[in-house]
Design an enzyme around this catalytic site. Structure first.
Site, PDB file in Angstrom:
ATOM      1  CG  ASP A  17     -20.115 -18.265 -38.083  1.00 43.01           C
ATOM      2  OD1 ASP A  17     -19.737 -18.607 -36.947  1.00 43.01           O
ATOM      3  OD2 ASP A  17     -19.633 -17.307 -38.703  1.00 43.01           O
ATOM      4  CG  HIS A  34     -21.015 -23.171 -28.742  1.00 40.75           C
ATOM      5  ND1 HIS A  34     -20.938 -22.734 -30.049  1.00 40.75           N
ATOM      6  CD2 HIS A  34     -19.886 -22.721 -28.136  1.00 40.75           C
ATOM      7  CE1 HIS A  34     -19.805 -22.052 -30.219  1.00 40.75           C
ATOM      8  NE2 HIS A  34     -19.158 -22.022 -29.076  1.00 40.75           N
ATOM      9  CG  LEU A 128     -31.341 -35.761 -44.891  1.00 41.57           C
ATOM     10  CD1 LEU A 128     -31.229 -34.913 -46.159  1.00 41.57           C
ATOM     11  CD2 LEU A 128     -31.709 -34.866 -43.702  1.00 41.57           C
TER      12      LEU A 128
HETATM   13  C1  IPE Z   1     -16.810 -21.934 -39.382  1.00 43.68           C
HETATM   14  O1  IPE Z   1     -17.095 -20.943 -38.445  1.00 43.68           O
HETATM   15  C2  IPE Z   1     -16.810 -23.282 -38.736  1.00 43.68           C
HETATM   16  C3  IPE Z   1     -18.109 -23.772 -38.262  1.00 43.68           C
HETATM   17  C4  IPE Z   1     -19.262 -23.179 -38.422  1.00 43.68           C
HETATM   18  C5  IPE Z   1     -18.063 -25.053 -37.600  1.00 43.68           C
HETATM   19  P1  IPE Z   1     -15.938 -20.138 -37.692  1.00 43.68           P
HETATM   20  O2  IPE Z   1     -16.629 -19.190 -36.781  1.00 43.68           O
HETATM   21  O3  IPE Z   1     -14.964 -21.062 -37.101  1.00 43.68           O
HETATM   22  O4  IPE Z   1     -15.251 -19.379 -38.907  1.00 43.68           O
HETATM   23  P2  IPE Z   1     -14.342 -18.061 -38.918  1.00 43.68           P
HETATM   24  O5  IPE Z   1     -13.286 -18.240 -37.877  1.00 43.68           O
HETATM   25  O6  IPE Z   1     -15.254 -16.918 -38.594  1.00 43.68           O
HETATM   26  O7  IPE Z   1     -13.833 -17.983 -40.314  1.00 43.68           O
HETATM   27  C1  IPE Z   2     -20.402 -21.467 -34.844  1.00 45.32           C
HETATM   28  O1  IPE Z   2     -20.583 -20.367 -34.027  1.00 45.32           O
HETATM   29  C2  IPE Z   2     -20.048 -22.706 -34.051  1.00 45.32           C
HETATM   30  C3  IPE Z   2     -18.667 -23.149 -34.217  1.00 45.32           C
HETATM   31  C4  IPE Z   2     -17.780 -22.608 -34.998  1.00 45.32           C
HETATM   32  C5  IPE Z   2     -18.261 -24.298 -33.455  1.00 45.32           C
HETATM   33  P1  IPE Z   2     -19.368 -19.473 -33.512  1.00 45.32           P
HETATM   34  O2  IPE Z   2     -18.936 -19.994 -32.189  1.00 45.32           O
HETATM   35  O3  IPE Z   2     -18.312 -19.338 -34.513  1.00 45.32           O
HETATM   36  O4  IPE Z   2     -20.117 -18.085 -33.308  1.00 45.32           O
HETATM   37  P2  IPE Z   2     -19.540 -16.647 -33.572  1.00 45.32           P
HETATM   38  O5  IPE Z   2     -19.050 -16.612 -34.983  1.00 45.32           O
HETATM   39  O6  IPE Z   2     -18.440 -16.436 -32.566  1.00 45.32           O
HETATM   40  O7  IPE Z   2     -20.715 -15.739 -33.353  1.00 45.32           O
HETATM   41 MG    MG Z   3     -17.981 -17.993 -36.002  1.00 44.84          MG
END
Ligand code: IPE
Ligand code: IPE
Ligand code: MG
Length: 235
Positions: A17, A34, A128
């Site tokens: 995240d 991303h 792995l």
């Molecule tokens: C969790 O992150 C999902 C992934 C890392 C793929 P999110 O950014 O979607 O989670 P929330 O919305 O903060 O809970």
């Molecule tokens: C994790 O990063 C990737 C996915 C959930 C696909 P985020 O896109 O949730 O990044 P933040 O949480 O907005 O910083």
């Molecule tokens: Mg996120």
């Protein structure tokens, strides 16, 4: 510490995240975040593979992430597609087996095909095992498991359903539960990840945003894990 509660480690899972916040701090678009995040996966896979840990699960896209803006979702699908294709030679050379966990059928067909090809080309690898959670949701996984059990067994009475039945019908069937779940990006929540499997996992929350998360950070998480006492309800 008694010998039986010295932790061993065979499975690490990571909630990757923080891509969006990384982008915003660096004055870039979320898509760039991303892109950076996707590029970061290989070095972490490499480190876990070097450490001879048998399973790594990475959370790449949740069932709830479909609620993001359309363009962000389609960019993510394309990035994941490119990444699987780019990494295929590396995965084969490193003897890494890839398994998709989640619902394939609602993914774009080019991505479904790439995942299938990657799974097929790496299925005999013995190093792995890399589980890629993509269009994954823990609640759907449990619900689907129960539906499969019921639909495969006519006249099943409710008390015939066992823990083993549920486990065998999860996407992660045959894979040990994660010992350690790492979440990067500072949030302290599970976001529908491995709900069944995490009953006794250890958690490590890192403030580092995923694109900045390094091998040293994963080493730190593992060191912390080894300092924990896992009791599983015993004393
Ligand atoms: C969790 O992150 C999902 C992934 C890392 C793929 P999110 O950014 O979607 O989670 P929330 O919305 O903060 O809970
Ligand atoms: C994790 O990063 C990737 C996915 C959930 C696909 P985020 O896109 O949730 O990044 P933040 O949480 O907005 O910083
Ligand atoms: Mg996120």
């Amino acid at each position: 510490m008694t010998p039986q509660n010295i932790p061993t480690i065979s499975h690490i899972a990571i909630i990757m995240d923080g891509n969006g916040r990384w982008a915003s701090i660096n004055g870039l678009s979320r898509n760039k975040g991303h892109e950076k995040g996707t590029e970061n996966i290989q070095s972490i896979v490499q480190r876990v593979s070097e450490l001879k840990i048998k399973f790594l699960t990475i959370f790449a896209f949740s069932t709830e992430n479909w609620s993001r803006p359309k363009l962000e979702v389609s960019n993510l699908m394309n990035l994941l597609f490119d990444s699987i294709n780019k990494q295929l030679d590396y995965l084969i050379n490193e003897n890494i087996r890839v398994i998709h966990i989640g619902e394939k059928s609602s993914l774009p067909s080019h991505l479904q095909k790439a995942i299938y090809q990657c799974e097929q080309s790496t299925k005999n690898n013995t190093g792995l095992t890399l589980n890629v959670a993509l269009n994954y949701g823990g609640r759907s996984e449990i619900l689907n498991s129960i539906r499969k059990i019921v639909s495969n067994n006519n006249n099943l009475s409710p008390n015939q359903i066992s823990f083993e039945d549920i486990e065998e019908n999860l996407y992660t069937s045959g894979i040990p539960d994660p010992d350690l779940i790492i979440r990067t990006g500072g949030e302290k929540r599970i976001s529908n990840f491995l709900l069944w499997q995490s009953a006794y996992s250890e958690y490590f929350f890192s403030d580092v945003l995923w694109p900045d998360f390094t091998s040293q950070d994963i080493d730190k998480a593992i060191d912390t894990y080894f300092s924990r006492q896992r009791r599983f309800g015993k004393v």
